[in-house]
Design a protein around this motif. Structure first.
Motif, PDB file in Angstrom:
ATOM      1  N   UNK A   1       0.832  -1.203   0.000  1.00 34.58           N
ATOM      2  CA  UNK A   1       0.000   0.000   0.000  1.00 34.58           C
ATOM      3  C   UNK A   1       0.866   1.252   0.000  1.00 34.58           C
ATOM      4  N   UNK A   2       0.888   1.948  -1.109  1.00 31.40           N
ATOM      5  CA  UNK A   2       1.725   3.144  -1.242  1.00 31.40           C
ATOM      6  C   UNK A   2       0.958   4.426  -0.942  1.00 31.40           C
ATOM      7  N   UNK A   3      -0.356   4.316  -0.730  1.00 33.73           N
ATOM      8  CA  UNK A   3      -1.192   5.454  -0.364  1.00 33.73           C
ATOM      9  C   UNK A   3      -1.841   5.171   0.996  1.00 33.73           C
ATOM     10  N   UNK A   4      -2.080   6.198   1.810  1.00 28.27           N
ATOM     11  CA  UNK A   4      -2.614   5.972   3.155  1.00 28.27           C
ATOM     12  C   UNK A   4      -3.903   5.155   3.186  1.00 28.27           C
ATOM     13  N   UNK A   5      -4.860   5.477   2.319  1.00 26.91           N
ATOM     14  CA  UNK A   5      -6.144   4.770   2.345  1.00 26.91           C
ATOM     15  C   UNK A   5      -5.997   3.303   1.966  1.00 26.91           C
ATOM     16  N   UNK A   6      -4.953   2.961   1.196  1.00 27.37           N
ATOM     17  CA  UNK A   6      -4.757   1.575   0.793  1.00 27.37           C
ATOM     18  C   UNK A   6      -4.415   0.669   1.977  1.00 27.37           C
ATOM     19  N   UNK A   7      -3.869   1.240   3.045  1.00 18.91           N
ATOM     20  CA  UNK A   7      -3.594   0.446   4.240  1.00 18.91           C
ATOM     21  C   UNK A   7      -4.883  -0.097   4.838  1.00 18.91           C
ATOM     22  N   UNK A   8      -5.967   0.684   4.721  1.00 22.49           N
ATOM     23  CA  UNK A   8      -7.269   0.253   5.233  1.00 22.49           C
ATOM     24  C   UNK A   8      -7.921  -0.734   4.284  1.00 22.49           C
ATOM     25  N   UNK A   9      -7.965  -0.396   3.003  1.00 21.85           N
ATOM     26  CA  UNK A   9      -8.663  -1.250   2.042  1.00 21.85           C
ATOM     27  C   UNK A   9      -8.015  -2.623   1.922  1.00 21.85           C
ATOM     28  N   UNK A  10      -6.698  -2.708   2.110  1.00 18.64           N
ATOM     29  CA  UNK A  10      -6.033  -3.997   2.037  1.00 18.64           C
ATOM     30  C   UNK A  10      -6.474  -4.911   3.184  1.00 18.64           C
ATOM     31  N   UNK A  11      -6.562  -4.359   4.394  1.00 17.73           N
ATOM     32  CA  UNK A  11      -7.005  -5.164   5.540  1.00 17.73           C
ATOM     33  C   UNK A  11      -8.472  -5.558   5.405  1.00 17.73           C
ATOM     34  N   UNK A  12      -9.287  -4.658   4.878  1.00 19.19           N
ATOM     35  CA  UNK A  12     -10.698  -4.980   4.651  1.00 19.19           C
ATOM     36  C   UNK A  12     -10.825  -6.129   3.654  1.00 19.19           C
TER      37      UNK A  12
ATOM     38  N   UNK B   1       0.348   5.454   9.358  1.00 18.15           N
ATOM     39  CA  UNK B   1       1.720   5.957   9.292  1.00 18.15           C
ATOM     40  C   UNK B   1       2.533   5.121   8.324  1.00 18.15           C
ATOM     41  N   UNK B   2       3.580   5.744   7.770  1.00 21.80           N
ATOM     42  CA  UNK B   2       4.408   5.075   6.767  1.00 21.80           C
ATOM     43  C   UNK B   2       5.716   4.612   7.391  1.00 21.80           C
ATOM     44  N   UNK B   3       6.037   3.350   7.167  1.00 23.25           N
ATOM     45  CA  UNK B   3       7.308   2.767   7.603  1.00 23.25           C
ATOM     46  C   UNK B   3       7.929   2.017   6.445  1.00 23.25           C
ATOM     47  N   UNK B   4       9.152   2.381   6.109  1.00 23.48           N
ATOM     48  CA  UNK B   4       9.884   1.731   5.010  1.00 23.48           C
ATOM     49  C   UNK B   4       9.052   1.710   3.727  1.00 23.48           C
ATOM     50  N   UNK B   5       8.388   2.826   3.451  1.00 25.41           N
ATOM     51  CA  UNK B   5       7.641   2.961   2.210  1.00 25.41           C
ATOM     52  C   UNK B   5       6.273   2.321   2.194  1.00 25.41           C
ATOM     53  N   UNK B   6       5.822   1.780   3.323  1.00 21.46           N
ATOM     54  CA  UNK B   6       4.525   1.095   3.386  1.00 21.46           C
ATOM     55  C   UNK B   6       3.673   1.713   4.490  1.00 21.46           C
ATOM     56  N   UNK B   7       2.359   1.820   4.254  1.00 24.18           N
ATOM     57  CA  UNK B   7       1.450   2.436   5.219  1.00 24.18           C
ATOM     58  C   UNK B   7       0.795   1.377   6.095  1.00 24.18           C
ATOM     59  N   UNK B   8       0.677   1.711   7.393  1.00 24.70           N
ATOM     60  CA  UNK B   8       0.071   0.815   8.379  1.00 24.70           C
ATOM     61  C   UNK B   8      -0.883   1.612   9.270  1.00 24.70           C
ATOM     62  N   UNK B   9      -1.856   0.927   9.884  1.00 29.51           N
ATOM     63  CA  UNK B   9      -2.737   1.568  10.852  1.00 29.51           C
ATOM     64  C   UNK B   9      -1.974   1.783  12.153  1.00 29.51           C
ATOM     65  N   UNK B  10      -1.929   3.015  12.628  1.00 29.30           N
ATOM     66  CA  UNK B  10      -1.102   3.354  13.790  1.00 29.30           C
ATOM     67  C   UNK B  10      -1.553   2.637  15.057  1.00 29.30           C
ATOM     68  N   UNK B  11      -2.853   2.574  15.304  1.00 30.29           N
ATOM     69  CA  UNK B  11      -3.333   1.929  16.529  1.00 30.29           C
ATOM     70  C   UNK B  11      -3.052   0.435  16.519  1.00 30.29           C
TER      71      UNK B  11
ATOM     72  N   UNK C   1      -0.043 -10.398   8.275  1.00 34.67           N
ATOM     73  CA  UNK C   1       1.137  -9.996   7.498  1.00 34.67           C
ATOM     74  C   UNK C   1       1.048  -8.544   7.076  1.00 34.67           C
ATOM     75  N   UNK C   2      -0.141  -8.118   6.671  1.00 36.21           N
ATOM     76  CA  UNK C   2      -0.315  -6.769   6.143  1.00 36.21           C
ATOM     77  C   UNK C   2      -0.422  -5.708   7.237  1.00 36.21           C
ATOM     78  N   UNK C   3      -0.770  -6.120   8.444  1.00 34.80           N
ATOM     79  CA  UNK C   3      -1.025  -5.147   9.507  1.00 34.80           C
ATOM     80  C   UNK C   3       0.236  -4.622  10.162  1.00 34.80           C
ATOM     81  N   UNK C   4       1.352  -5.359  10.061  1.00 32.02           N
ATOM     82  CA  UNK C   4       2.585  -4.959  10.747  1.00 32.02           C
ATOM     83  C   UNK C   4       3.790  -5.196   9.846  1.00 32.02           C
TER      84      UNK C   4
END
Length: 348
Positions: free
Chosen positions: A34-45, A264-274, A58-61
């Motif tokens: 996920x290279x865009x912030x919203x994609x971090x959510x849609x991927x988990x959904x 938040x973005x870590x190493x080029x990938x977006x994750x849910x902060x909580x 795998x995708x959450x962390x």
């Protein structure tokens, strides 16, 4: 645990995954980044719609944190990401109860005796539980402000659904219980140490078909979780460098949910902060204390304290300093159990 608590654990467990928002295979395919912030959510959904809990983990962390969580899971220190669910400490025992020998007959009999036809009482309980849960999440310091708001909306929607659902319908229960029993047994996770011995990734793969069956069962009661997941819409609210806020909207049981999540973005990938924050805590969790069961008394004989040494008084029943001596009940009288049943854990 009562059948009501088991049912609440099952229902809330799957739905609460929205807030964090098969069979075993040899190797997962390459995961999209996920290279865009919203994609971090849609991927988990998307993972939850496929009932792919292993992919969700795998995708959450980040990979390094995932490895630490796998180690903590195998050491029995966590069951993340199940810790994102209400009553997470009860989830293994929930699976074990459903998979127990003769569970179908026992649970159906318990349902008929306690809950069949009790729609009014169950609806009242659902309303009370919803009010309590909302009050709890709004005051719990472990949640962020965005989590509190999102969880409160989820709970309100769930409570509204439960207050109108046919929970006392015996015909539905006779269909639902055997399905959950069969799905729980298929996980192979009923043994006391099964979760730790199987490991995080394999356990989550085994739980995927159980979650799929759970969705089907609650759909029979008017709660379509896949429809809720399919209705999720995301949009970027604001972004500052490597942090952002994403708006999440969807419909759950006819109720509109409109919330925000921090990413938040870590190493080029977006994750849910909580989710990251909770996962870091679980990776550092200390070993859980081992529950020591009291020795069973011989059949037909009461459990005896150790005899005192010759010439010395027994200390077994000596009162604590400053406390009055308690009377000992007669041998043939009924006594309270040694330990009271544990109260259900509050929702997380």
């Amino acid at each position: 645990m009562s059948i009501v608590r088991r049912a609440c654990t099952a229902l809330l467990s799957t739905v609460a995954l929205l807030a964090a928002a098969g069979c075993e295979r040899e190797a997962p395919p390459a995961d999209p980044v996920p290279t865009l912030p919203a994609q971090a959510v849609t991927q988990l959904v998307a993972d939850l719609r496929r009932n792919d809990l292993a992919a969700y983990a795998r995708h959450a962390v980040p990979p390094q944190l995932h490895a630490r969580l796998e180690t903590a899971w195998r050491e029995g220190r966590t069951v993340w990401p199940l810790t994102e669910l209400p009553l997470d400490d009860r989830f293994p025992s929930f699976i074990a109860a459903l998979a127990a020998q003769d569970a179908e007959r026992t649970l159906v009999a318990t349902y008929r005796r306690q809950f069949a036809g009790a729609d009014k009482e169950l609806h009242s309980a659902a309303k009370t539980m919803g009010l309590f849960a909302i009050q709890y999440v709004r005051s719990e310091t472990g949640y962020s402000d965005t989590e509190r708001d999102h969880h409160a909306q989820l709970i309100a929607a769930m409570s509204a659904w439960a207050q109108g659902a046919p929970l006392g319908d015996s015909a539905r229960a006779r269909v639902a219980i055997p399905q959950l029993v069969s799905a729980a047994r298929a996980t192979g996770l009923a043994a006391p140490d099964a979760f730790a011995r199987t490991g995080m990734d394999r356990s989550l793969r085994r739980l995927g078909p159980f979650v799929e069956r759970l969705k089907q069962v609650v759909n029979g009661y008017g709660l379509d979780l896949d429809a809720a997941l399919a209705s999720v819409q995301t949009s970027l609210a604001e972004q500052t460098g490597d942090t952002a806020r994403v708006r999440v909207r969807y419909e759950l049981a006819g109720e509109a949910v409109d919330a925000y999540v921090l990413v938040e973005r870590r190493d080029g990938r977006w994750y849910l902060s909580d989710v990251l924050r909770h996962a870091e805590t679980e990776a550092q969790a200390p070993p859980k204390p081992t529950r020591v069961e009291p020795p069973a008394a011989a059949e037909g004989k009461p459990l005896q304290a150790n005899a005192p040494a010759e010439g010395k008084p027994s200390q077994a029943n000596a009162p604590a300093k400053g406390k009055p001596q308690q009377a000992t009940a007669p041998a043939n009288s009924k006594q309270a159990p040694a330990t009271a049943p544990a109260a259900p854990a509050p929702p997380r």
